[in-house]
Design a protein around this motif. Sequence first.
Motif, PDB file in Angstrom:
ATOM      1  N   ARG A  73      -0.423   4.095  -6.122  1.00 49.76           N
ATOM      2  CA  ARG A  73      -1.025   2.830  -6.578  1.00 49.76           C
ATOM      3  C   ARG A  73      -0.128   2.161  -7.609  1.00 49.76           C
ATOM      4  O   ARG A  73       0.452   2.810  -8.473  1.00 49.76           O
ATOM      5  CB  ARG A  73      -2.405   3.080  -7.194  1.00 49.76           C
ATOM      6  N   VAL A  74      -0.068   0.842  -7.529  1.00 49.37           N
ATOM      7  CA  VAL A  74       0.752   0.027  -8.417  1.00 49.37           C
ATOM      8  C   VAL A  74      -0.181  -0.939  -9.145  1.00 49.37           C
ATOM      9  O   VAL A  74      -1.070  -1.526  -8.536  1.00 49.37           O
ATOM     10  CB  VAL A  74       1.802  -0.758  -7.591  1.00 49.37           C
ATOM     11  N   THR A  80       3.850   2.066 -11.735  1.00 48.05           N
ATOM     12  CA  THR A  80       3.185   3.230 -11.146  1.00 48.05           C
ATOM     13  C   THR A  80       2.940   4.284 -12.230  1.00 48.05           C
ATOM     14  O   THR A  80       3.536   4.228 -13.310  1.00 48.05           O
ATOM     15  CB  THR A  80       4.063   3.872 -10.051  1.00 48.05           C
ATOM     16  N   ALA A 102       4.338  11.194  -5.178  1.00 43.05           N
ATOM     17  CA  ALA A 102       4.786   9.940  -5.788  1.00 43.05           C
ATOM     18  C   ALA A 102       6.258   9.719  -5.467  1.00 43.05           C
ATOM     19  O   ALA A 102       7.058  10.652  -5.479  1.00 43.05           O
ATOM     20  CB  ALA A 102       4.578   9.983  -7.298  1.00 43.05           C
ATOM     21  N   ASP A 106       9.222   3.647  -5.792  1.00 47.62           N
ATOM     22  CA  ASP A 106       8.102   2.699  -5.758  1.00 47.62           C
ATOM     23  C   ASP A 106       7.946   1.977  -7.088  1.00 47.62           C
ATOM     24  O   ASP A 106       8.244   2.522  -8.147  1.00 47.62           O
ATOM     25  CB  ASP A 106       6.782   3.419  -5.441  1.00 47.62           C
ATOM     26  N   GLY A 107       7.410   0.771  -7.006  1.00 50.68           N
ATOM     27  CA  GLY A 107       7.093   0.004  -8.198  1.00 50.68           C
ATOM     28  C   GLY A 107       8.261  -0.831  -8.683  1.00 50.68           C
ATOM     29  O   GLY A 107       9.373  -0.760  -8.163  1.00 50.68           O
TER      30      GLY A 107
END
Length: 138
Positions: A73-74, A80, A102, A106-107
């Motif tokens: 989730r961001v 993150t 994770a 990401d992010g």
Amino acid sequence: MAAELDAETIAFAHRMFDLARCGSTEQLTGQIAHGLPVNLTNDKGDTLLILAAYHNHPRTVTALLELGADPARVNDRGQTALAAAVFRKNADSVRALLAAGADPADGSPSAAGTAAFFDLPEMAELLRGRAGETPVTP
């Protein structure tokens, strides 16, 4: 159209986010056991997991992950939980988040980018060494 929440519900949600910020693992997991969504988000998109990671509570991070918190989730700023844990230099939270899947890429900024920007070689090494995978470059 989204339903309006009453003041009591909003106050309860604020208390739950405070539990994550304070690392009150037992109280928070007890509320989740009674139906609190493990991926509850606040008005900034922060999840309980992101708040626990940012406020340096690896025990709470681990418990939330065990209960199904989504490590991908961001929040509304593109952050993150993994990037938060890297920024706070919390190796235990980083390891738990990586073990839960994770992704350091990401992010925005990503966890890898955060480690590079803030010159955190220990965190970069943890991210590169995840499960024997190819090193991540920001």
